[in-house]
Scaffold this active site. Structure first.
Site, PDB file in Angstrom:
ATOM      1  N   GLU A  39      40.857 -16.704 -24.603  1.00 29.32           N
ATOM      2  CA  GLU A  39      40.333 -17.960 -25.152  1.00 29.32           C
ATOM      3  C   GLU A  39      40.636 -19.132 -24.227  1.00 29.32           C
ATOM      4  OE1 GLU A  39      38.434 -18.784 -27.798  1.00 29.32           O
ATOM      5  OE2 GLU A  39      38.147 -16.646 -28.112  1.00 29.32           O
ATOM      6  N   CYS A 196      21.016 -18.590 -29.122  1.00 33.38           N
ATOM      7  CA  CYS A 196      20.805 -20.016 -29.384  1.00 33.38           C
ATOM      8  C   CYS A 196      21.325 -20.839 -28.212  1.00 33.38           C
ATOM      9  CB  CYS A 196      21.519 -20.422 -30.679  1.00 33.38           C
ATOM     10  SG  CYS A 196      21.047 -22.069 -31.246  1.00 33.38           S
ATOM     11  N   CYS A 203      14.476 -18.277 -30.693  1.00 35.00           N
ATOM     12  CA  CYS A 203      14.427 -18.285 -32.157  1.00 35.00           C
ATOM     13  C   CYS A 203      13.762 -17.030 -32.713  1.00 35.00           C
ATOM     14  CB  CYS A 203      13.712 -19.532 -32.646  1.00 35.00           C
ATOM     15  SG  CYS A 203      14.505 -21.060 -32.078  1.00 35.00           S
ATOM     16  N   CYS A 206      16.336 -14.490 -33.452  1.00 31.71           N
ATOM     17  CA  CYS A 206      17.551 -15.010 -34.086  1.00 31.71           C
ATOM     18  C   CYS A 206      17.676 -14.524 -35.544  1.00 31.71           C
ATOM     19  CB  CYS A 206      17.527 -16.533 -34.056  1.00 31.71           C
ATOM     20  SG  CYS A 206      19.005 -17.246 -34.783  1.00 31.71           S
ATOM     21  N   CYS A 212      17.212 -21.710 -40.667  1.00 31.52           N
ATOM     22  CA  CYS A 212      17.593 -22.707 -39.655  1.00 31.52           C
ATOM     23  C   CYS A 212      16.706 -23.955 -39.765  1.00 31.52           C
ATOM     24  CB  CYS A 212      17.456 -22.087 -38.265  1.00 31.52           C
ATOM     25  SG  CYS A 212      17.820 -23.271 -36.959  1.00 31.52           S
TER      26      CYS A 212
HETATM   27  S1  SF4 Z   1      16.597 -20.209 -35.129  1.00 31.15           S
HETATM   28 FE1  SF4 Z   1      18.070 -21.884 -35.085  1.00 31.15          FE
HETATM   29  S2  SF4 Z   1      20.042 -20.941 -34.725  1.00 31.15           S
HETATM   30 FE2  SF4 Z   1      18.484 -19.444 -34.230  1.00 31.15          FE
HETATM   31  S3  SF4 Z   1      18.131 -19.677 -32.017  1.00 31.15           S
HETATM   32 FE3  SF4 Z   1      16.638 -20.964 -33.060  1.00 31.15          FE
HETATM   33  S4  SF4 Z   1      17.619 -22.964 -33.182  1.00 31.15           S
HETATM   34 FE4  SF4 Z   1      19.238 -21.489 -32.731  1.00 31.15          FE
END
Ligand code: SF4
Length: 346
Positions: A39, A196, A203, A206, A212
Protein backbone atom coordinates in the site's frame (compact mmCIF):
# COMPACT_ATOMS: atom_id res chain seq x y z
CA UNK A 1 -26.64 7.67 -0.54
CA UNK A 2 -29.10 7.32 -3.39
CA UNK A 3 -31.41 4.26 -3.21
CA UNK A 4 -29.85 3.00 -6.43
CA UNK A 5 -26.32 3.05 -4.99
CA UNK A 6 -27.40 0.67 -2.22
CA UNK A 7 -26.73 -2.17 -4.66
CA UNK A 8 -23.10 -1.16 -5.18
CA UNK A 9 -21.45 -3.53 -2.69
CA UNK A 10 -23.03 -6.75 -3.98
CA UNK A 11 -22.20 -5.85 -7.59
CA UNK A 12 -18.60 -4.94 -6.78
CA UNK A 13 -18.00 -8.07 -4.67
CA UNK A 14 -19.46 -10.35 -7.34
CA UNK A 15 -17.42 -8.68 -10.09
CA UNK A 16 -14.20 -8.73 -8.08
CA UNK A 17 -14.49 -12.45 -7.39
CA UNK A 18 -14.93 -13.19 -11.10
CA UNK A 19 -12.94 -10.49 -12.88
CA UNK A 20 -10.80 -8.62 -10.35
CA UNK A 21 -7.10 -9.04 -9.61
CA UNK A 22 -6.18 -12.08 -7.52
CA UNK A 23 -2.59 -12.74 -8.44
CA UNK A 24 -0.79 -9.66 -7.18
CA UNK A 25 2.17 -10.71 -5.02
CA UNK A 26 0.84 -8.94 -1.90
CA UNK A 27 -2.55 -10.66 -2.18
CA UNK A 28 -1.06 -14.03 -1.30
CA UNK A 29 -1.62 -14.70 2.38
CA UNK A 30 -2.83 -11.22 3.31
CA UNK A 31 -0.47 -10.66 6.18
CA UNK A 32 -0.42 -7.04 7.40
CA UNK A 33 3.31 -6.56 6.76
CA UNK A 34 3.09 -7.32 3.04
CA UNK A 35 -0.22 -5.48 2.56
CA UNK A 36 1.17 -2.42 4.36
CA UNK A 37 4.38 -2.47 2.32
CA UNK A 38 2.47 -2.74 -0.97
CA UNK A 39 0.00 0.00 0.00
CA UNK A 40 2.82 2.43 0.80
CA UNK A 41 4.67 1.59 -2.42
CA UNK A 42 1.49 1.95 -4.47
CA UNK A 43 0.68 5.42 -3.12
CA UNK A 44 2.38 7.26 -5.98
CA UNK A 45 3.60 4.43 -8.17
CA UNK A 46 2.08 2.09 -10.76
CA UNK A 47 1.49 -1.59 -9.97
CA UNK A 48 3.84 -2.72 -12.77
CA UNK A 49 6.74 -0.72 -11.26
CA UNK A 50 5.97 -1.68 -7.68
CA UNK A 51 6.12 -5.46 -8.33
CA UNK A 52 9.91 -5.57 -8.83
CA UNK A 53 10.63 -3.24 -5.89
CA UNK A 54 8.27 -5.16 -3.67
CA UNK A 55 10.02 -8.46 -4.43
CA UNK A 56 13.49 -7.00 -3.79
CA UNK A 57 12.34 -5.32 -0.59
CA UNK A 58 10.77 -8.49 0.79
CA UNK A 59 13.84 -10.51 -0.08
CA UNK A 60 16.03 -8.19 1.99
CA UNK A 61 13.43 -7.40 4.68
CA UNK A 62 11.16 -10.46 4.90
CA UNK A 63 9.43 -9.29 8.06
CA UNK A 64 8.82 -6.28 10.24
CA UNK A 65 11.67 -7.12 12.63
CA UNK A 66 14.30 -7.15 9.88
CA UNK A 67 13.06 -3.80 8.56
CA UNK A 68 12.96 -2.24 12.02
CA UNK A 69 16.55 -3.36 12.65
CA UNK A 70 17.88 -1.96 9.36
CA UNK A 71 19.84 1.25 8.89
CA UNK A 72 17.89 4.03 7.19
CA UNK A 73 20.50 4.36 4.42
CA UNK A 74 19.92 0.77 3.38
CA UNK A 75 16.15 1.22 3.32
CA UNK A 76 16.51 4.37 1.18
CA UNK A 77 18.93 2.64 -1.18
CA UNK A 78 16.44 -0.18 -1.79
CA UNK A 79 13.77 2.45 -2.42
CA UNK A 80 15.97 4.28 -4.89
CA UNK A 81 14.12 4.87 -8.15
CA UNK A 82 10.63 4.70 -6.62
CA UNK A 83 10.82 8.39 -5.67
CA UNK A 84 8.99 10.19 -2.86
CA UNK A 85 11.57 9.04 -0.33
CA UNK A 86 9.56 10.40 2.57
CA UNK A 87 7.43 7.26 2.13
CA UNK A 88 10.48 5.06 2.76
CA UNK A 89 11.55 7.07 5.80
CA UNK A 90 8.12 6.85 7.38
CA UNK A 91 7.89 3.16 6.50
CA UNK A 92 11.10 2.59 8.41
CA UNK A 93 9.93 4.74 11.37
CA UNK A 94 6.64 2.87 11.41
CA UNK A 95 8.40 -0.51 11.56
CA UNK A 96 10.43 0.72 14.52
CA UNK A 97 7.36 2.04 16.35
CA UNK A 98 5.52 -1.28 15.88
CA UNK A 99 8.59 -3.23 17.01
CA UNK A 100 9.16 -1.04 20.08
CA UNK A 101 5.62 -0.14 21.17
CA UNK A 102 3.35 -2.87 19.78
CA UNK A 103 5.44 -5.98 20.46
CA UNK A 104 6.22 -6.31 16.74
CA UNK A 105 2.55 -6.95 15.89
CA UNK A 106 0.41 -4.73 13.68
CA UNK A 107 -2.57 -3.20 15.52
CA UNK A 108 -5.82 -4.81 14.35
CA UNK A 109 -8.04 -1.78 13.73
CA UNK A 110 -7.95 1.09 11.27
CA UNK A 111 -8.23 3.61 14.12
CA UNK A 112 -5.06 2.28 15.77
CA UNK A 113 -3.21 1.87 12.47
CA UNK A 114 -3.83 5.55 11.69
CA UNK A 115 -1.77 6.58 14.71
CA UNK A 116 1.38 5.09 13.13
CA UNK A 117 3.88 7.08 11.00
CA UNK A 118 2.99 7.27 7.31
CA UNK A 119 -0.36 5.48 7.62
CA UNK A 120 -3.23 7.72 6.59
CA UNK A 121 -6.93 6.99 6.78
CA UNK A 122 -7.21 5.20 3.45
CA UNK A 123 -4.07 3.09 3.92
CA UNK A 124 -5.21 2.12 7.43
CA UNK A 125 -8.58 1.11 6.03
CA UNK A 126 -6.99 -0.95 3.25
CA UNK A 127 -4.88 -2.91 5.77
CA UNK A 128 -7.78 -3.34 8.21
CA UNK A 129 -10.28 -4.42 5.56
CA UNK A 130 -7.90 -6.79 3.73
CA UNK A 131 -6.26 -8.35 6.78
CA UNK A 132 -8.84 -8.05 9.56
CA UNK A 133 -12.10 -7.81 7.56
CA UNK A 134 -12.98 -4.57 9.32
CA UNK A 135 -15.92 -2.61 7.87
CA UNK A 136 -14.04 0.61 7.03
CA UNK A 137 -14.08 2.69 3.87
CA UNK A 138 -11.06 3.31 1.66
CA UNK A 139 -10.92 6.46 -0.42
CA UNK A 140 -7.78 6.62 -2.51
CA UNK A 141 -7.73 8.42 -5.86
CA UNK A 142 -9.13 5.50 -7.85
CA UNK A 143 -11.92 4.81 -5.37
CA UNK A 144 -12.87 8.49 -5.21
CA UNK A 145 -13.33 8.49 -8.96
CA UNK A 146 -15.57 5.41 -8.93
CA UNK A 147 -17.70 6.57 -6.01
CA UNK A 148 -18.19 10.16 -7.18
CA UNK A 149 -19.30 8.84 -10.56
CA UNK A 150 -21.64 6.19 -9.20
CA UNK A 151 -23.19 8.66 -6.75
CA UNK A 152 -23.11 11.68 -9.08
CA UNK A 153 -21.25 13.43 -6.25
CA UNK A 154 -20.70 16.91 -7.72
CA UNK A 155 -19.38 18.71 -4.63
CA UNK A 156 -15.91 20.21 -4.89
CA UNK A 157 -13.47 17.84 -3.16
CA UNK A 158 -11.00 20.70 -2.74
CA UNK A 159 -13.08 21.63 0.29
CA UNK A 160 -12.44 19.42 3.33
CA UNK A 161 -16.11 19.37 4.34
CA UNK A 162 -17.04 17.89 0.97
CA UNK A 163 -14.33 15.29 1.31
CA UNK A 164 -15.74 14.44 4.73
CA UNK A 165 -19.16 14.09 3.15
CA UNK A 166 -17.78 11.64 0.60
CA UNK A 167 -16.16 9.61 3.42
CA UNK A 168 -19.58 9.33 5.03
CA UNK A 169 -21.14 8.24 1.74
CA UNK A 170 -18.38 5.66 1.32
CA UNK A 171 -19.09 4.29 4.82
CA UNK A 172 -22.81 4.03 4.09
CA UNK A 173 -22.04 1.93 0.99
CA UNK A 174 -19.99 -0.76 2.79
CA UNK A 175 -21.23 -4.35 2.63
CA UNK A 176 -23.00 -5.51 5.79
CA UNK A 177 -21.08 -8.77 5.95
CA UNK A 178 -17.47 -8.18 7.15
CA UNK A 179 -16.38 -11.32 5.28
CA UNK A 180 -17.03 -9.44 2.03
CA UNK A 181 -14.72 -6.55 2.95
CA UNK A 182 -11.52 -7.82 1.25
CA UNK A 183 -13.34 -8.45 -2.06
CA UNK A 184 -15.24 -5.15 -1.82
CA UNK A 185 -12.20 -2.96 -1.09
CA UNK A 186 -10.13 -4.74 -3.72
CA UNK A 187 -13.03 -4.55 -6.18
CA UNK A 188 -13.34 -0.77 -5.88
CA UNK A 189 -9.58 -0.41 -6.37
CA UNK A 190 -9.63 -2.76 -9.37
CA UNK A 191 -12.58 -0.96 -10.96
CA UNK A 192 -10.86 2.39 -10.61
CA UNK A 193 -7.56 1.01 -11.93
CA UNK A 194 -9.03 -0.72 -14.96
CA UNK A 195 -12.66 -0.14 -15.99
CA UNK A 196 -13.43 3.30 -14.57
CA UNK A 197 -10.28 5.07 -15.73
CA UNK A 198 -9.93 8.85 -15.54
CA UNK A 199 -10.02 9.60 -19.27
CA UNK A 200 -11.75 6.67 -20.96
CA UNK A 201 -14.05 4.77 -18.64
CA UNK A 202 -15.24 1.51 -20.18
CA UNK A 203 -18.84 1.82 -19.03
CA UNK A 204 -19.99 -0.98 -21.35
CA UNK A 205 -17.93 -3.45 -19.29
CA UNK A 206 -18.72 -1.98 -15.91
CA UNK A 207 -20.62 -4.07 -13.33
CA UNK A 208 -22.24 -0.97 -11.78
CA UNK A 209 -23.32 0.73 -14.99
CA UNK A 210 -27.03 0.28 -14.21
CA UNK A 211 -26.75 2.25 -10.97
CA UNK A 212 -24.12 4.81 -12.04
CA UNK A 213 -25.39 8.39 -12.10
CA UNK A 214 -22.45 9.65 -14.21
CA UNK A 215 -23.17 7.02 -16.84
CA UNK A 216 -26.89 7.84 -16.84
CA UNK A 217 -26.04 11.53 -17.20
CA UNK A 218 -23.71 10.64 -20.10
CA UNK A 219 -20.72 12.53 -18.70
CA UNK A 220 -18.41 10.48 -16.40
CA UNK A 221 -15.53 12.90 -17.07
CA UNK A 222 -17.35 15.48 -14.98
CA UNK A 223 -16.43 13.59 -11.79
CA UNK A 224 -14.67 13.91 -9.45
CA UNK A 225 -14.89 17.70 -9.08
CA UNK A 226 -11.77 19.28 -7.61
CA UNK A 227 -11.07 22.90 -8.41
CA UNK A 228 -7.95 23.80 -6.50
CA UNK A 229 -4.68 23.20 -8.24
CA UNK A 230 -1.62 22.76 -6.13
CA UNK A 231 0.52 25.88 -6.46
CA UNK A 232 4.11 24.69 -6.69
CA UNK A 233 6.95 26.99 -5.78
CA UNK A 234 9.56 27.38 -8.52
CA UNK A 235 13.09 26.58 -7.35
CA UNK A 236 16.27 26.71 -9.44
CA UNK A 237 19.26 24.60 -8.43
CA UNK A 238 22.73 24.38 -9.93
CA UNK A 239 24.23 20.90 -9.81
CA UNK A 240 27.92 20.15 -10.17
CA UNK A 241 28.59 16.95 -12.11
CA UNK A 242 32.26 16.50 -11.28
CA UNK A 243 34.16 13.49 -12.51
CA UNK A 244 37.89 12.87 -12.20
CA UNK A 245 40.47 11.41 -14.53
CA UNK A 246 39.78 7.94 -13.06
CA UNK A 247 36.10 8.15 -14.05
CA UNK A 248 34.90 8.60 -10.48
CA UNK A 249 31.91 10.82 -9.69
CA UNK A 250 31.71 13.33 -6.84
CA UNK A 251 28.55 13.06 -4.70
CA UNK A 252 27.44 14.54 -1.39
CA UNK A 253 24.96 13.30 1.16
CA UNK A 254 22.23 15.92 1.54
CA UNK A 255 21.34 17.46 4.92
CA UNK A 256 18.69 15.80 7.10
CA UNK A 257 16.06 18.42 6.20
CA UNK A 258 14.94 20.14 2.99
CA UNK A 259 14.89 18.90 -0.60
CA UNK A 260 16.20 15.33 -1.04
CA UNK A 261 16.92 14.98 2.68
CA UNK A 262 19.76 12.51 3.40
CA UNK A 263 19.90 11.24 -0.19
CA UNK A 264 23.14 11.26 -2.14
CA UNK A 265 23.21 13.87 -4.88
CA UNK A 266 25.45 15.89 -7.13
CA UNK A 267 26.58 18.92 -5.08
CA UNK A 268 23.72 21.44 -5.36
CA UNK A 269 23.92 25.25 -5.23
CA UNK A 270 21.33 27.99 -5.18
CA UNK A 271 23.00 29.97 -7.97
CA UNK A 272 25.57 29.68 -10.72
CA UNK A 273 27.79 32.08 -8.77
CA UNK A 274 27.75 29.83 -5.73
CA UNK A 275 28.63 26.81 -7.87
CA UNK A 276 31.55 28.67 -9.50
CA UNK A 277 32.80 29.91 -6.13
CA UNK A 278 32.94 26.30 -4.90
CA UNK A 279 34.43 24.96 -8.14
CA UNK A 280 36.04 27.62 -10.37
CA UNK A 281 36.96 24.91 -12.93
CA UNK A 282 33.24 24.74 -13.80
CA UNK A 283 33.65 28.15 -15.48
CA UNK A 284 36.42 26.96 -17.81
CA UNK A 285 35.70 26.46 -21.55
CA UNK A 286 36.05 22.69 -21.14
CA UNK A 287 33.13 22.58 -18.70
CA UNK A 288 29.74 21.73 -20.17
CA UNK A 289 26.39 23.16 -19.20
CA UNK A 290 23.42 20.91 -19.99
CA UNK A 291 19.90 21.91 -21.00
CA UNK A 292 17.80 22.61 -17.87
CA UNK A 293 15.94 19.63 -16.40
CA UNK A 294 12.46 20.20 -14.99
CA UNK A 295 11.30 18.02 -12.14
CA UNK A 296 8.13 18.34 -10.06
CA UNK A 297 8.11 17.57 -6.34
CA UNK A 298 4.95 17.64 -4.25
CA UNK A 299 5.26 21.33 -3.38
CA UNK A 300 8.03 22.52 -5.65
CA UNK A 301 8.84 22.73 -9.32
CA UNK A 302 12.59 22.29 -9.73
CA UNK A 303 14.65 23.68 -12.59
CA UNK A 304 17.98 21.89 -12.51
CA UNK A 305 21.04 23.31 -14.27
CA UNK A 306 23.77 20.69 -14.44
CA UNK A 307 27.38 21.64 -15.18
CA UNK A 308 29.79 18.83 -16.06
CA UNK A 309 33.47 19.28 -15.33
CA UNK A 310 36.49 16.97 -15.24
CA UNK A 311 38.73 17.54 -12.21
CA UNK A 312 42.32 16.50 -11.74
CA UNK A 313 43.10 13.47 -9.62
CA UNK A 314 43.43 14.33 -5.95
CA UNK A 315 41.08 17.32 -6.01
CA UNK A 316 38.37 17.42 -3.34
CA UNK A 317 34.65 17.15 -4.09
CA UNK A 318 32.97 20.44 -3.08
CA UNK A 319 30.67 20.45 -0.04
CA UNK A 320 32.79 17.73 1.65
CA UNK A 321 31.58 15.21 -0.89
CA UNK A 322 33.05 11.82 -1.74
CA UNK A 323 34.38 10.31 -4.95
CA UNK A 324 32.50 7.19 -5.95
CA UNK A 325 34.22 4.62 -8.15
CA UNK A 326 32.78 3.30 -11.41
CA UNK A 327 29.21 2.21 -10.83
CA UNK A 328 29.30 2.36 -7.00
CA UNK A 329 26.88 5.28 -7.04
CA UNK A 330 24.19 3.07 -8.56
CA UNK A 331 23.62 1.35 -5.20
CA UNK A 332 22.99 4.67 -3.41
CA UNK A 333 19.66 6.36 -2.77
CA UNK A 334 19.67 9.17 -5.34
CA UNK A 335 16.98 11.71 -6.28
CA UNK A 336 15.14 10.53 -9.42
CA UNK A 337 16.35 13.33 -11.74
CA UNK A 338 19.96 12.92 -10.59
CA UNK A 339 19.84 9.18 -11.21
CA UNK A 340 18.29 9.76 -14.61
CA UNK A 341 20.99 12.26 -15.51
CA UNK A 342 23.82 9.96 -14.43
CA UNK A 343 22.34 6.98 -16.23
CA UNK A 344 21.83 8.86 -19.52
CA UNK A 345 24.34 7.95 -22.23
CA UNK A 346 26.70 10.76 -23.03
S1 SF4 B 1 -20.49 3.08 -15.44
FE1 SF4 B 1 -19.86 4.60 -13.93
S2 SF4 B 1 -18.51 3.53 -12.54
FE2 SF4 B 1 -18.73 2.28 -14.35
S3 SF4 B 1 -17.00 2.85 -15.68
FE3 SF4 B 1 -18.74 4.12 -16.28
S4 SF4 B 1 -18.51 5.98 -15.07
FE4 SF4 B 1 -17.21 4.43 -14.10
Amino acid sequence: MTPRAAGLASRVVRWQRQHGRHDLPWQQGRDPYSVWLSEIMLQQTQVSTVKAYYARFLERFPDLQSLAAAKEDEVLALWSGLGYYSRARRLHQCARVIAEHHGGVFPGTAAELMTLPGIGRSTAAAIASFCFQERVAILDGNVKRVLTRVLGFAEDLAQPRHEQLLWREAEALLPRDPAQMPAYSQGLMDLGASVCSARQPMCAQCPVQDICVAYLEGDPGRYPVKTRRLARKQVALWLLHASDTQGRIGLVQRPATGIWARLHSLPAFESQEALLAACPQAGAPAARQHAPIRHALTHRELELHVVSVRLRRGMAVPQDGTWFEGAAWRALALPAPVRKFLEAPR
